[in-house]
Design an enzyme around this catalytic site. Structure first.
Site, PDB file in Angstrom:
ATOM      1  N   SER A 145     -11.070 -40.188-102.969  1.00  0.00           N
ATOM      2  CA  SER A 145     -10.430 -40.984-103.923  1.00  0.00           C
ATOM      3  C   SER A 145      -9.951 -42.476-103.398  1.00  0.00           C
ATOM      4  O   SER A 145     -10.065 -42.470-101.821  1.00  0.00           O
ATOM      5  CB  SER A 145      -9.033 -40.282-104.453  1.00  0.00           C
ATOM      6  OG  SER A 145      -8.221 -41.112-104.898  1.00  0.00           O
ATOM      7  N   TYR A 158      -2.082 -35.000-101.962  1.00  0.00           N
ATOM      8  CA  TYR A 158      -2.935 -35.549-102.734  1.00  0.00           C
ATOM      9  C   TYR A 158      -3.698 -36.602-101.513  1.00  0.00           C
ATOM     10  O   TYR A 158      -4.944 -36.382-101.244  1.00  0.00           O
ATOM     11  CB  TYR A 158      -2.943 -36.273-104.055  1.00  0.00           C
ATOM     12  CG  TYR A 158      -4.071 -36.617-104.727  1.00  0.00           C
ATOM     13  CD1 TYR A 158      -4.951 -35.812-105.372  1.00  0.00           C
ATOM     14  CD2 TYR A 158      -4.362 -38.200-104.624  1.00  0.00           C
ATOM     15  CE1 TYR A 158      -6.293 -36.229-106.009  1.00  0.00           C
ATOM     16  CE2 TYR A 158      -5.876 -38.417-105.357  1.00  0.00           C
ATOM     17  CZ  TYR A 158      -6.666 -37.570-105.996  1.00  0.00           C
ATOM     18  OH  TYR A 158      -7.744 -37.862-106.685  1.00  0.00           O
TER      19      TYR A 158
HETATM   20  N1  LIG Z   1     -10.127 -39.412-112.465  1.00  0.00           N
HETATM   21  C1  LIG Z   1      -9.884 -40.357-111.638  1.00  0.00           C
HETATM   22  O1  LIG Z   1      -9.584 -41.405-111.644  1.00  0.00           O
HETATM   23  C2  LIG Z   1     -10.133 -39.843-109.933  1.00  0.00           C
HETATM   24  C3  LIG Z   1      -9.829 -40.850-108.997  1.00  0.00           C
HETATM   25  C4  LIG Z   1     -10.056 -40.428-107.852  1.00  0.00           C
HETATM   26  C5  LIG Z   1     -10.452 -39.175-107.426  1.00  0.00           C
HETATM   27  N2  LIG Z   1     -10.618 -38.252-108.461  1.00  0.00           N
HETATM   28  C6  LIG Z   1     -11.005 -36.979-108.113  1.00  0.00           C
HETATM   29  O2  LIG Z   1     -12.491 -36.499-108.811  1.00  0.00           O
HETATM   30  C7  LIG Z   1     -12.422 -35.180-109.037  1.00  0.00           C
HETATM   31  C8  LIG Z   1     -12.520 -34.920-110.405  1.00  0.00           C
HETATM   32  O3  LIG Z   1     -11.145 -35.458-111.090  1.00  0.00           O
HETATM   33  P1  LIG Z   1     -11.213 -35.580-112.880  1.00  0.00           P
HETATM   34  O4  LIG Z   1     -10.380 -36.906-112.875  1.00  0.00           O
HETATM   35  O5  LIG Z   1     -12.607 -35.474-113.245  1.00  0.00           O
HETATM   36  O6  LIG Z   1     -10.226 -34.485-113.085  1.00  0.00           O
HETATM   37  P2  LIG Z   1     -10.084 -33.442-114.207  1.00  0.00           P
HETATM   38  O7  LIG Z   1      -8.724 -32.531-114.268  1.00  0.00           O
HETATM   39  O8  LIG Z   1     -10.228 -34.326-115.411  1.00  0.00           O
HETATM   40  O9  LIG Z   1     -11.433 -32.441-114.277  1.00  0.00           O
HETATM   41  C9  LIG Z   1     -11.026 -31.395-112.929  1.00  0.00           C
HETATM   42  C10 LIG Z   1     -12.030 -30.076-113.268  1.00  0.00           C
HETATM   43  O10 LIG Z   1     -11.966 -29.536-112.019  1.00  0.00           O
HETATM   44  C11 LIG Z   1     -11.600 -28.056-112.279  1.00  0.00           C
HETATM   45  N3  LIG Z   1     -11.003 -27.321-111.319  1.00  0.00           N
HETATM   46  C12 LIG Z   1      -9.948 -27.852-110.794  1.00  0.00           C
HETATM   47  N4  LIG Z   1      -9.477 -27.416-109.557  1.00  0.00           N
HETATM   48  C13 LIG Z   1     -10.430 -26.272-109.499  1.00  0.00           C
HETATM   49  C14 LIG Z   1     -10.587 -25.046-108.802  1.00  0.00           C
HETATM   50  N5  LIG Z   1      -9.804 -24.845-107.888  1.00  0.00           N
HETATM   51  N6  LIG Z   1     -11.733 -24.223-108.966  1.00  0.00           N
HETATM   52  C15 LIG Z   1     -12.530 -24.438-110.152  1.00  0.00           C
HETATM   53  N7  LIG Z   1     -12.428 -25.606-110.867  1.00  0.00           N
HETATM   54  C16 LIG Z   1     -11.507 -26.473-110.714  1.00  0.00           C
HETATM   55  C17 LIG Z   1     -10.800 -28.288-113.612  1.00  0.00           C
HETATM   56  O11 LIG Z   1     -10.686 -27.111-114.304  1.00  0.00           O
HETATM   57  C18 LIG Z   1     -11.520 -29.395-114.575  1.00  0.00           C
HETATM   58  O12 LIG Z   1     -12.516 -28.968-115.129  1.00  0.00           O
HETATM   59  C19 LIG Z   1     -10.985 -34.671-108.473  1.00  0.00           C
HETATM   60  O13 LIG Z   1     -11.359 -34.192-106.959  1.00  0.00           O
HETATM   61  C20 LIG Z   1     -10.200 -35.779-108.218  1.00  0.00           C
HETATM   62  O14 LIG Z   1      -9.241 -35.806-107.411  1.00  0.00           O
HETATM   63  C21 LIG Z   1     -10.489 -38.531-109.566  1.00  0.00           C
END
Ligand SMILES: NC(=O)c1ccc[n+]([C@@H]2O[C@H](COP(=O)([O-])OP(=O)(O)OC[C@H]3O[C@@H](n4cnc5c(N)ncnc54)[C@H](O)[C@@H]3O)[C@@H](O)[C@H]2O)c1
Length: 263
Positions: A145, A158
């Site tokens: 991230s 985080y």
């Molecule tokens: N969206 C952003 O702006 C952003 C920015 C930086 C990093 N990220 C990272 O990207 C990744 C995805 O984020 P997102 O925004 O798509 O999140 P989201 O919450 O929209 O989707 C995450 C998915 O992961 C699944 N999940 C979470 N923990 C789990 C576990 N222990 N076992 C199995 N499934 C699990 C959830 O059920 C969900 O379907 C994460 O690691 C997040 O930290 C996202």
């Protein structure tokens, strides 16, 4: 254009957000998919969504909690049983936790963030690597991230977990490139997924749209990112074309992490 034809791509956190967007992009590119999530209903919807767009896709779904090492062993085993290989691993599942200053942070939530974002990522790499080593080929993409390269107010666990993902990425890249396995990480900024929509609700419960507008204003592009914009980069990093990029952290944030202060 990334080319994943016939490649077996394993994606965690695939039910929604960045995981689902990458699954769709990989299906468009001809990949065979193993999709992991602990949200069983969301996972089935994701599969239906992919098959409605790409009916010839080969999609395996596996319900697993990535912070449970036995579940991780099982999702790797099921993928190998069905497809016989793992060519690319998108190690994406993660949670944000709550927003609170360091001293006030709830310890149980702190530990949960570390369990999923750090140990879950580690277990995934640990159990996927031997299969990639046996084929002398693999691509791993971990999800850090901007919080893995910068601090973010009120998100200590985080930020700590995502800095650790960067560290694991660099070490895996050093130790396993000799087996044809390239490991990189992405560092997304604010991308509009269900996770980020939830964060805006925490920042401004009365008016999440105002929080979103403020984030967009702080970005050089004056907008948030879209999951598809991340997915295209990830699919390149998962492809054979990514043959000499190793141990890198690729920011996908509209350039925001280069800025000091307002833009
Ligand atoms: N969206 C952003 O702006 C952003 C920015 C930086 C990093 N990220 C990272 O990207 C990744 C995805 O984020 P997102 O925004 O798509 O999140 P989201 O919450 O929209 O989707 C995450 C998915 O992961 C699944 N999940 C979470 N923990 C789990 C576990 N222990 N076992 C199995 N499934 C699990 C959830 O059920 C969900 O379907 C994460 O690691 C997040 O930290 C996202």
């Amino acid at each position: 254009m990334s080319e994943l034809k016939e490649k077996v791509i394993l994606i965690t956190g695939a039910a929604m957000g960045l995981g689902l967007a990458t699954a769709i992009e990989a299906a468009a590119s001809g990949a065979k998919l193993a999709l992991v999530d602990y949200n069983a209903e969301g996972l089935e919807k994701a599969k239906a969504d992919i098959l409605s767009q790409y009916p010839n896709s080969d999609v395996l779904t596996i319900i697993a909690d990535t912070s449970n090492e036995d579940d991780v062993k099982n999702y790797v085993k099921e993928t190998i049983n069905k497809f016989g290989a793992i060519d690319g691993f998108y190690n994406n599942a993660g949670i944000e936790g709550k927003q609170a200053p360091l001293v006030d942070y709830d310890l149980d939530v702190f530990k949960k963030v570390i369990d999923i974002n750090l140990l879950g990522v580690y277990y995934g790499i640990k159990h996927v690597l031997p299969h990639m080593q046996s084929k002398n080929y693999g691509r791993i993409v971990n999800v850090a991230s901007v919080g893995g390269i910068r601090g973010v107010m009120n998100q200590t666990p985080y930020v700590a977990s995502k800095h650790a993902v960067v560290g694991i990425t660099k070490n895996t890249a050093l130790e396993y490139a000799r087996y044809g396995i390239n490991t990189n990480a992405i560092a997304p900024g604010a991308i509009l997924t269900p996770m980020v929509a939830g964060a805006f609700k925490q920042v401004n419960p009365e008016d999440p749209a105002a929080a979103e507008a403020e984030y967009a204003q702080a970005n050089p592009t004056k907008r948030l990112g879209k999951p598809e914009e991340v997915a295209k980069v990830v699919c390149f990093l998962l492809s054979e074309a990514c043959s000499y990029v190793n141990g890198q952290v690729i920011a996908i944030d509209g350039g925001q992490s280069n800025s000091y202060g307002n833009v």
